[in-house]
Design a protein around this motif. Structure first.
Motif, PDB file in Angstrom:
ATOM      1  N   ALA A  26      -9.375   5.901  -4.927  1.00  0.00           N
ATOM      2  CA  ALA A  26      -9.737   7.060  -4.096  1.00  0.00           C
ATOM      3  C   ALA A  26      -8.828   8.254  -4.351  1.00  0.00           C
ATOM      4  O   ALA A  26      -9.221   9.404  -4.139  1.00  0.00           O
ATOM      5  CB  ALA A  26      -9.690   6.671  -2.620  1.00  0.00           C
ATOM      6  N   THR A  27      -7.613   8.012  -4.818  1.00  0.00           N
ATOM      7  CA  THR A  27      -6.693   9.117  -5.099  1.00  0.00           C
ATOM      8  C   THR A  27      -7.062   9.850  -6.381  1.00  0.00           C
ATOM      9  O   THR A  27      -6.687  11.017  -6.560  1.00  0.00           O
ATOM     10  CB  THR A  27      -5.245   8.606  -5.236  1.00  0.00           C
ATOM     11  OG1 THR A  27      -5.119   7.804  -6.426  1.00  0.00           O
ATOM     12  CG2 THR A  27      -4.827   7.803  -4.013  1.00  0.00           C
ATOM     13  N   GLU A  74      -8.776  -0.158  -4.264  1.00  0.00           N
ATOM     14  CA  GLU A  74      -9.744   0.821  -3.758  1.00  0.00           C
ATOM     15  C   GLU A  74      -9.046   2.092  -3.288  1.00  0.00           C
ATOM     16  O   GLU A  74      -9.515   3.216  -3.541  1.00  0.00           O
ATOM     17  CB  GLU A  74     -10.554   0.211  -2.624  1.00  0.00           C
ATOM     18  CG  GLU A  74     -11.515  -0.880  -3.084  1.00  0.00           C
ATOM     19  CD  GLU A  74     -12.185  -1.602  -1.934  1.00  0.00           C
ATOM     20  OE1 GLU A  74     -11.811  -1.342  -0.756  1.00  0.00           O
ATOM     21  OE2 GLU A  74     -13.084  -2.435  -2.194  1.00  0.00           O
ATOM     22  N   LYS A  75      -7.914   1.930  -2.624  1.00  0.00           N
ATOM     23  CA  LYS A  75      -7.151   3.091  -2.170  1.00  0.00           C
ATOM     24  C   LYS A  75      -6.621   3.878  -3.361  1.00  0.00           C
ATOM     25  O   LYS A  75      -6.623   5.125  -3.350  1.00  0.00           O
ATOM     26  CB  LYS A  75      -5.994   2.632  -1.279  1.00  0.00           C
ATOM     27  CG  LYS A  75      -5.225   3.772  -0.651  1.00  0.00           C
ATOM     28  CD  LYS A  75      -4.164   3.275   0.328  1.00  0.00           C
ATOM     29  CE  LYS A  75      -3.423   4.453   0.970  1.00  0.00           C
ATOM     30  NZ  LYS A  75      -2.398   4.016   1.932  1.00  0.00           N
ATOM     31  N   LYS A  86       0.820  -1.219   0.000  1.00  0.00           N
ATOM     32  CA  LYS A  86       0.000   0.000   0.000  1.00  0.00           C
ATOM     33  C   LYS A  86       0.853   1.268   0.000  1.00  0.00           C
ATOM     34  O   LYS A  86       0.392   2.334  -0.419  1.00  0.00           O
ATOM     35  CB  LYS A  86      -0.925   0.002   1.219  1.00  0.00           C
ATOM     36  CG  LYS A  86      -2.094  -0.960   1.117  1.00  0.00           C
ATOM     37  CD  LYS A  86      -3.055  -0.820   2.283  1.00  0.00           C
ATOM     38  CE  LYS A  86      -2.464  -1.353   3.567  1.00  0.00           C
ATOM     39  NZ  LYS A  86      -3.459  -1.373   4.667  1.00  0.00           N
ATOM     40  N   GLU A  89       0.962   5.892  -1.713  1.00  0.00           N
ATOM     41  CA  GLU A  89       1.444   7.149  -1.136  1.00  0.00           C
ATOM     42  C   GLU A  89       2.586   7.721  -1.967  1.00  0.00           C
ATOM     43  O   GLU A  89       2.652   8.941  -2.190  1.00  0.00           O
ATOM     44  CB  GLU A  89       1.889   6.912   0.310  1.00  0.00           C
ATOM     45  CG  GLU A  89       2.212   8.171   1.078  1.00  0.00           C
ATOM     46  CD  GLU A  89       2.517   7.914   2.545  1.00  0.00           C
ATOM     47  OE1 GLU A  89       3.107   8.805   3.180  1.00  0.00           O
ATOM     48  OE2 GLU A  89       2.175   6.817   3.038  1.00  0.00           O
ATOM     49  N   GLU A 123      -8.027  -4.142  -1.659  1.00  0.00           N
ATOM     50  CA  GLU A 123      -7.892  -2.989  -0.764  1.00  0.00           C
ATOM     51  C   GLU A 123      -6.986  -1.917  -1.383  1.00  0.00           C
ATOM     52  O   GLU A 123      -7.284  -0.717  -1.314  1.00  0.00           O
ATOM     53  CB  GLU A 123      -7.327  -3.451   0.575  1.00  0.00           C
ATOM     54  CG  GLU A 123      -7.128  -2.343   1.593  1.00  0.00           C
ATOM     55  CD  GLU A 123      -6.483  -2.840   2.881  1.00  0.00           C
ATOM     56  OE1 GLU A 123      -6.077  -1.980   3.687  1.00  0.00           O
ATOM     57  OE2 GLU A 123      -6.376  -4.069   3.062  1.00  0.00           O
TER      58      GLU A 123
END
Length: 411
Positions: free
Chosen positions: A275-276, A271-272, A240, A244, A268
């Motif tokens: 969202a960005t 999805e992250k 993940k 970032e 997961e």
């Protein structure tokens, strides 16, 4: 020698351990040994049995001089803890039954995980007198405990006791790193039992290719600086962090983060990423093995990540693929991890602390700005792999270990 290998994964599945065991079995057979592999019906990673196969109690075929026995196991596309346990247990029971039906074998090579395989090895030793070498690819139950998958105190104590019982019953224990060796020594395992034998990759199969290749063109990669994460996206991967990094590098429009693989946390991470709102992150499934050279070579840099304190119970095999394609490796791992030590030995990349997104971003920018350094690191990784971790060298080490065990008098 009559060698029996038991592993839940085997080609046509693309799991690295299955591919390595196929290559080991082929090399043993070419040298005049009789090799039988007991495995499951191919279903990894989707949990659905591959086309051309149909589950039954067991089937047997000859593949490249190897007898391959496939046994029933429960499969499901749903990745829950309970279903995974049932998957492991059904394979353990069916593989034990298949092994009991075989004529006497000189030696059993049993792969872990799952730890349930070790229990079957114990039973086979006591019931049928088959001595076994226990091959530790990930240290269980340590991984499951550290990730919080197993929290019940009674179950933890039971699994730790079972782990030690399996080690005690083994003729030899083959581990893939010095860190694993230290882990077992700290648990009281005799040093005389342990052999450190690296994992390997066929450097004749995975070779460097131009970045602008058929796979790259099919996915619009030429002209991009590709940061590749290829392989299993598991619970301890810490992958993940790359989302970032992508956010921090969003102003560099030519940088693309490419995930190629599957795993329990892939959804997961997807999805992250959504969202960005960034279009610099892309996901693809596992690719056919015959184009892996193209996949790995499409990268400018390749990335491996692990969560903090998870690097002493697992060594990601994806690194070998990166090195085989002569691509530089950037690793977000603990400095005392086996992964960090491997990259330092090979001189093939840059290591930063685990879960340190700013440092990982800076490392990516360093190689983005210095393509000559990136190319040098990639070449050094390939050269190290050819010299130290190629198929012929490592499978010969295993054959020597098998011969040593077969020459020993049974206990």
């Amino acid at each position: 020698m009559n060698i029996l290998i038991i592993c839940q994964w085997f080609p046509p599945e693309v799991a690295p351990i299955g591919v390595m065991l196929m290559e080991l079995a082929e090399d043993l057979a070419k040298n005049g040994n009789s090799v039988t592999v007991i495995t499951g019906f191919p279903n990894h990673p989707s949990g659905q049995v591959f086309k051309g196969y149909r589950k039954s109690l067991s089937t047997s075929e000859i593949v490249n001089g190897i007898r391959v026995v496939r046994c029933y196991l429960y499969t499901s596309p749903k990745k829950t803890f309970f279903r995974r346990v049932v998957n492991y247990l059904t394979f353990a029971v069916s593989s034990f039954g298949a092994a009991m039906m075989l004529r006497r074998q000189d030696l059993l090579f049993m792969v872990s995980p799952p730890l349930t395989n070790g229990l079957m090895a114990l039973f086979l030793r006591h019931i049928k007198g088959i001595r076994y070498i226990f091959n530790v690819q990930d240290i269980f139950p340590d991984v499951a405990i550290s990730t919080g998958v197993i929290r019940n105190g009674f179950l933890i104590r039971f699994l730790k006791s079972l782990e030690l019982l399996i080690y005690h019953g083994a003729e030899r224990i083959a581990v893939i790193s010095e860190g694993f060796r230290g882990n077992l020594l700290a648990k009281g395992v005799s040093d005389a039992k342990i052999r450190v034998i690296d994992n390997w990759i066929d450097t004749g199969e995975i070779v460097p290719m131009p970045r602008d290749n058929e796979f790259a063109r099919a996915h619009g990669l030429p002209g991009k600086f590709v940061v590749l994460y290829s392989g299993t996206i598991g619970m301890i991967s810490g992958a993940k962090i790359l989302i970032e990094c992508a956010e921090k590098l969003k102003d560099r429009k030519d940088i693309l983060f490419l995930f190629v693989g599957e795993g329990v946390v892939k959804t997961e991470i997807e999805e992250k990423a959504r969202a960005t709102g960034l279009d610099s992150i892309r996901f693809l499934p596992f690719q056919p093995r015959n184009i892996l050279s193209q996949v790995q070579s499409s990268a400018d840099v390749s990335v491996v990540t692990l969560l903090h304190r998870k690097g002493n119970s697992s060594v990601p095999s994806k690194i070998l693929g990166y090195m085989a394609a002569a691509r530089p490796v950037i690793a977000s791992v603990d400095p005392d991890s086996d992964t960090s030590r491997l990259i330092e030995r090979a001189g093939c990349g840059i290591c930063v602390n685990a879960e340190d997104a700013p440092a990982l971003t800076e490392a990516i920018e360093t190689l983005y700005n210095d393509r000559e350094k990136a190319a040098l690191l990639g070449r050094q990784g390939r050269e190290f792999l050819v010299a130290q971790c190629n198929r012929k060298v490592i499978t010969s080490k295993y054959e020597s270990l098998f011969s040593e065990c077969c020459e020993r008098r049974p206990k």
